[in-house]
Design a protein around this motif. Sequence first.
Motif, PDB file in Angstrom:
ATOM      1  N   PRO A 157      28.933 -19.446  11.644  1.00 28.64           N
ATOM      2  CA  PRO A 157      28.438 -18.290  12.402  1.00 28.64           C
ATOM      3  C   PRO A 157      27.011 -18.475  12.919  1.00 28.64           C
ATOM      4  N   GLY A 161      26.485 -18.075  16.817  1.00 29.47           N
ATOM      5  CA  GLY A 161      25.530 -17.074  17.330  1.00 29.47           C
ATOM      6  C   GLY A 161      24.587 -17.665  18.365  1.00 29.47           C
ATOM      7  N   GLN A 162      24.323 -18.952  18.256  1.00 28.56           N
ATOM      8  CA  GLN A 162      23.453 -19.619  19.234  1.00 28.56           C
ATOM      9  C   GLN A 162      24.256 -20.123  20.441  1.00 28.56           C
TER      10      GLN A 162
END
Length: 188
Positions: A157, A161-162
């Motif tokens: 995650p 997320g990036q």
Amino acid sequence: MNIILFGPPGCGKGTQSQALVTERGWVQLSTGDMLRAAKAAGTELGRRVAAVMDAGNLVSDEIVIELIEERLPEAEAAGGAIFDGFPRTVAQAEALDAALAKRGTQVDRVVRLLVNEDELVERMEKRAADQGRADDNIDAFKVRLKAYKDQTAPLIPFYEGQGKLREVPGMGSIDDVAAGISAALDIK
Ligand code: AMP
């Protein structure tokens, strides 16, 4: 380009890193290889990490971050780094982001190799026969898999997320997996 090859122990990170070194001329930065070299050379660091590694546990973040930072200039000169077996904790990932940012670069892509657990055990047993690594036995392997699930999987995650995570099937032939990785690197 800075890429991370990501996945559980035995998923093929080392083999595929070497394929990328050959194909693209980048530098493979494997903390496992660096630690094994220190162990084999009998350095102070090697002696300090031997028991932890042999049991299948992770060595401290500080040690591996320092090993990686020392090698960043070399990778930069080659035009690319393939991080293999690093980062393995969120703290390591944050330290890598900071170290690269200081140099005006970043992690460009994280390629996650997908291999099922039965296959991982089979590969570990084969590697034990071929290479005789101290941590290629079923007890240490179970510890390594648990370390992956508890401490390393949270990076999925983190990099999702990036927007950097790409998943590639890792169960095919070496060439098929390499082709999947190449596609994941070349697609924007
Ligand atoms: P590997 O060859 O990547 O499977 O690493 C072998 C062993 O070295 C691991 O089981 C750990 O004991 C240690 N190690 C390698 N890389 C790291 C890392 N990034 N963080 C902590 N321990 C590591």
